[in-house]
Design an enzyme around this catalytic site. Sequence first.
Site, mmCIF file in Angstrom:
data_model
loop_
_atom_site.group_PDB
_atom_site.id
_atom_site.type_symbol
_atom_site.label_atom_id
_atom_site.label_comp_id
_atom_site.label_asym_id
_atom_site.label_seq_id
_atom_site.Cartn_x
_atom_site.Cartn_y
_atom_site.Cartn_z
ATOM 1 N N VAL A 125 0.592 5.619 1.386
ATOM 2 C CA VAL A 125 -0.046 6.446 2.391
ATOM 3 C C VAL A 125 -0.011 7.892 1.792
ATOM 4 O O VAL A 125 1.159 8.406 1.241
ATOM 5 C CB VAL A 125 0.817 6.348 3.821
ATOM 6 C CG1 VAL A 125 0.199 7.454 4.897
ATOM 7 C CG2 VAL A 125 0.875 5.013 4.341
ATOM 8 N N ALA A 127 0.852 -1.234 0.214
ATOM 9 C CA ALA A 127 -0.108 0.001 0.306
ATOM 10 C C ALA A 127 0.844 1.303 0.058
ATOM 11 O O ALA A 127 1.915 1.346 0.186
ATOM 12 C CB ALA A 127 -0.821 0.100 1.143
ATOM 13 N N ASP A 168 6.553 -5.462 14.541
ATOM 14 C CA ASP A 168 7.576 -4.798 13.530
ATOM 15 C C ASP A 168 7.852 -3.647 14.001
ATOM 16 O O ASP A 168 7.953 -2.353 13.400
ATOM 17 C CB ASP A 168 6.741 -4.699 12.293
ATOM 18 C CG ASP A 168 7.561 -4.511 11.101
ATOM 19 O OD1 ASP A 168 8.774 -4.725 11.044
ATOM 20 O OD2 ASP A 168 7.109 -4.166 9.824
#
Length: 515
Positions: free
Chosen positions: A140, A138, A290
């Site tokens: 942003v 993706a 993460d």
Amino acid sequence: MRGPHNIWRLIRTGATFERTGAMRVVLDAMDVPPSLRIAARVLGWPFKLFGYRGDMAMPPVPRALTALGPAYIKFGQILSTRPDVVGPELAQQMRVLQDKLPPFSIEEAKATFLEETGMDPDQVFTEFSEPVAAASIAQVHRARLADTGEYVAVKVLRPGIERAFIQDVDAFYLAARMVEILAPFARRLRPMDVIRHFEGVVLGELDLRLESSSASEFAANTDADAGFRVPHVKWPYSARRVMTMDWVDGTPLGDNDALDVVGVDRTELGERVLQLFLNHALRDGFFHADMHQGNLKVGPDGDVVAFDFGIMGHIDEYTRRVYAEILFGFIQRDYKRVAEVHFEAGYVPASQDVDEFARALRAVGEPIFGMNATHISMGRLLNHLFEVTERFGMETRTELILLQRTMVVVEGVARSLNPNINIWQVAKPVVENYIRDSIGPRAVLRDLANTVQVLTRFGPRLPGIVERALIEQASPQPAPPRPSVWRTVLWSGIAAVVGMGAMYVIMTYWAHAGL
């Protein structure tokens, strides 16, 4: 989908690995016999020109994966969390993979927002920026809500990413099956299990509703944590392929010079990051898996702000207690207790010798605790610990591997902020507090209360249980022998009475002891 048409994808993959030099690294990591290594190189060489060249500045394996595209990059990221599968050296190399990919257009992002939410982005937002980050799945955008004027981060999946991932995963399955058939020596790497694990993680990340849910749960769990903040999800503007959250302003944790300019105490910040992670893992059993510098910022108010919740770790309560006792045992240098915990949890087969296992653990712990405080590494200890437990027949536990990998990453973040940090000294109060709360009198009382609560749930069901048992006894068909119904009811009642009595005794002791 997993048919012969995937063979060309595999040829292109092999050619890229050969051209970038990644083939040799992978063969070394798999301990391939010399004869098969030569055969693989000879077969791969004629197709070398069909491979992608990649970024010459990167190590061979990350270079190949980056050249092959988003699915391969994500596969490398997942494998970087599995040093038990690819080995610690190769896992470390793949951690340098960066999600720096060409962005797609604002028009495509807005079209996805409209399709997913049913709202016109030009009416919802007064501002909608160019992509500020483009990742493998993706990208942003920074946007401004028309109704409130606040800035938000809008995460949008890449167009067609689902189909691309499905096609590549199909090719991965074919490759894994071929490895199992043609290279039996590599079965210890469990290639099919690795691909299934990868597929599960990716499918979760391809539905941003799941990431939104993880972010919301994580925010609720950590709401009272001083000095820590999670951006809130804007649910009306989020869907399967779109996620909208509060915009995060702040200084990246990876920029020490910028942190110094704004006056951040990096020593305190490093300790806070480490203790926050341990609290999330032990207290909540739900942690950011993460937690590297790229996913952490320091806000204007000094709070640590976390984002990107695509990979989260889960640990059940029992495993948390086991993990805490193992850490506490090492902190106290009580290796016999650490060994006993492994046997009690069933991590090590009962056929092994507990004293011998304790001596092996001492060989792990003593050299580390003999080091200067600035060199004491919890990640290093965990690596050694898993090597020892493997020798004693301990089966790999995925949740502990993910926890280990995250601990190593967080330790690296803390040391980048303060190279002189004493990891164990910082961790000790968090682990001690958890031990006291989870194993002491309070924990016993809580466990008894939960037991009684479970027993009371069966109260309304007892008449039905008795009735079914009487009907079965009256039936002419033979039934397997079972305990008397009344005996079951009697023992259930006795258990409830004993549990209530024990609760009363503990509460009395608790009151007198001032706990």
